[in-house]
Design an enzyme around this catalytic site. Structure first.
Site, mmCIF file in Angstrom:
data_model
loop_
_atom_site.group_PDB
_atom_site.id
_atom_site.type_symbol
_atom_site.label_atom_id
_atom_site.label_comp_id
_atom_site.label_asym_id
_atom_site.label_seq_id
_atom_site.Cartn_x
_atom_site.Cartn_y
_atom_site.Cartn_z
ATOM 1 C CG ASP A 142 33.337 68.133 21.038
ATOM 2 O OD1 ASP A 142 33.656 67.150 21.720
ATOM 3 O OD2 ASP A 142 32.292 68.781 21.259
ATOM 4 C CB SER A 143 30.680 64.656 19.851
ATOM 5 O OG SER A 143 30.501 65.404 21.038
ATOM 6 C CB CYS B 232 36.085 65.106 21.993
ATOM 7 S SG CYS B 232 34.889 63.867 22.497
ATOM 8 C CG ASN B 233 37.698 65.678 28.302
ATOM 9 O OD1 ASN B 233 38.733 65.584 28.927
ATOM 10 N ND2 ASN B 233 37.157 66.852 28.003
ATOM 11 C CB THR B 234 34.014 60.987 24.891
ATOM 12 O OG1 THR B 234 33.250 61.719 25.856
ATOM 13 C CG2 THR B 234 33.475 59.591 24.766
ATOM 14 C CB CYS C 279 32.674 66.553 29.306
ATOM 15 S SG CYS C 279 31.591 66.756 27.874
ATOM 16 C CB THR C 280 35.339 69.959 25.411
ATOM 17 O OG1 THR C 280 34.636 69.077 24.518
ATOM 18 C CG2 THR C 280 36.763 69.471 25.592
ATOM 19 C CG HIS C 281 29.437 69.359 25.283
ATOM 20 N ND1 HIS C 281 30.271 68.522 24.587
ATOM 21 C CD2 HIS C 281 28.415 69.668 24.439
ATOM 22 C CE1 HIS C 281 29.757 68.310 23.368
ATOM 23 N NE2 HIS C 281 28.634 69.001 23.263
ATOM 24 C CD GLU D 294 25.899 69.575 21.018
ATOM 25 O OE1 GLU D 294 25.395 69.972 19.958
ATOM 26 O OE2 GLU D 294 27.142 69.558 21.218
ATOM 27 C CE1 TYR E 163 30.861 61.453 17.896
ATOM 28 C CE2 TYR E 163 33.174 61.573 18.531
ATOM 29 C CZ TYR E 163 32.190 61.674 17.559
ATOM 30 O OH TYR E 163 32.544 61.973 16.272
ATOM 31 N N GLY E 164 29.373 60.247 24.277
ATOM 32 C CA GLY E 164 29.617 59.783 25.647
ATOM 33 C C GLY E 164 28.833 58.573 26.079
HETATM 34 N N1 DGL Z 1 32.562 67.105 24.465
HETATM 35 C C1 DGL Z 1 32.869 65.742 24.510
HETATM 36 C C2 DGL Z 1 33.736 65.360 25.662
HETATM 37 O O1 DGL Z 1 34.589 66.144 25.997
HETATM 38 C C3 DGL Z 1 31.859 64.748 24.044
HETATM 39 C C4 DGL Z 1 30.548 64.719 24.692
HETATM 40 C C5 DGL Z 1 29.631 63.760 24.030
HETATM 41 O O2 DGL Z 1 29.528 63.779 22.798
HETATM 42 O O3 DGL Z 1 29.019 62.935 24.740
HETATM 43 O O4 DGL Z 1 33.639 64.301 26.223
#
Ligand code: DGL
Length: 264
Positions: free
Chosen positions: A7-8, A70-72, A184-186, A152, A39-40
């Site tokens: 993940d990011s 990471c979904n992105t 988004c995994t966050h 974060e 990353y988003g």
């Molecule tokens: N956790 C990530 C996701 O699932 C990335 C979020 C990010 O870095 O913007 O999209």
């Protein structure tokens, strides 16, 4: 051989938690690209470049499977990742969660929240609509760009986060969705807060359905580990102060100090 989880930042820990729950005997190598999170809000080519580098890191570590936690990266870079991974199987976030959301909805109204890049890609809408046998589904995508930095920063139970979440999710109340993909995994870090705002909505945690997919895959290719305790190695591209705290909160146990790695 280990499973690589990428993940990011801290988001992939919500996936790791589900992996440990469903596959408790595996060796996991977690890579958080904390130097370059988020990353988003980055371009497609940048996310693809970062994702290729993460994949190369896992190949150097001889993993048996890669989880794009990471979904992105799943939405923007899955083909680039698969190209580098070659024969190593890759499990991404979008397909398993879309199947789960389509099965869960009773009123055919599904919400998806994610980063700007994920929502703009429409990867979820396209995937969910593949399950729409009667042409009934309505998919409502909302980008929530401030959620990742808030998570974060560890601002999980914070009034400011609540305020922002209300702002983002308000339109979903009007849309009368009965199912919401936390795309988004966050976002599972904010699950309680999101559920408070949308009390009657079924939340889909992408990590849970991806973990079940990993289990199915390893069972089918005879690579499921059953005879050892799980093992965890953490690698970060930078070492932010909040990582260990958030990891221990999400996983519910103490972790070893993450090692620093340079992907460039
Ligand atoms: N956790 C990530 C996701 O699932 C990335 C979020 C990010 O870095 O913007 O999209």
């Amino acid at each position: 051989m280990a499973i690589g989880v990428f993940d990011s930042g801290v988001g992939g820990l919500s996936v790791l938690k589900q992996l440990i729950k469903y596959l408790p005997n595996e060796h996991y190598i977690y890579l958080g690209d904390t130097a370059r999170v988020p990353y988003g809000n980055k371009s497609v080519s940048t996310v693809q470049h970062y994702s290729r580098q993460a994949t190369e890191f896992f190949l150097d570590n001889d993993v048996k499977l890669i989880v794009v936690a990471c979904n992105t990266a799943s939405a923007l870079a899955i083909e680039s990742i698969q190209k580098v991974a070659k024969k190593v199987p890759v499990v991404e976030m979008i397909k398993p969660a879309s199947t789960a959301a389509s099965k869960s909805t009773k009123n055919s109204r599904i919400g998806v929240i994610g980063t700007r890049a994920t929502i703009n890609s429409e990867a979820y809408t396209k995937e969910i609509l593949k399950h729409d046998a009667f042409n009934n589904f309505k998919v409502f995508g909302i980008a929530c760009p401030l959620f990742v930095p808030l998570v974060e920063e560890g601002m999980i139970d914070n009034p400011a986060t609540m305020l922002i979440a209300n702002e983002y999710l308000n339109s979903l109340k009007q849309s009368e969705i009965d199912t919401l993909v936390l795309g988004c995994t966050h976002y599972p870090f904010l699950q309680n807060l999101i559920q408070d705002i949308l009390p009657n909505v079924k939340l889909i945690d992408t990590g849970e359905y991806a973990a079940l997919e990993v289990k199915k895959l390893l069972e089918s290719n005879g690579n499921l580990e059953t005879n050892q305790n799980y093992q965890l190695d953490f690698y970060l591209t930078d070492t932010p102060y909040t990582f260990t705290d958030l990891a221990e909160k999400m996983l519910g146990f103490k972790i070893e100090k993450p090692k620093k790695v340079d992907l460039d």
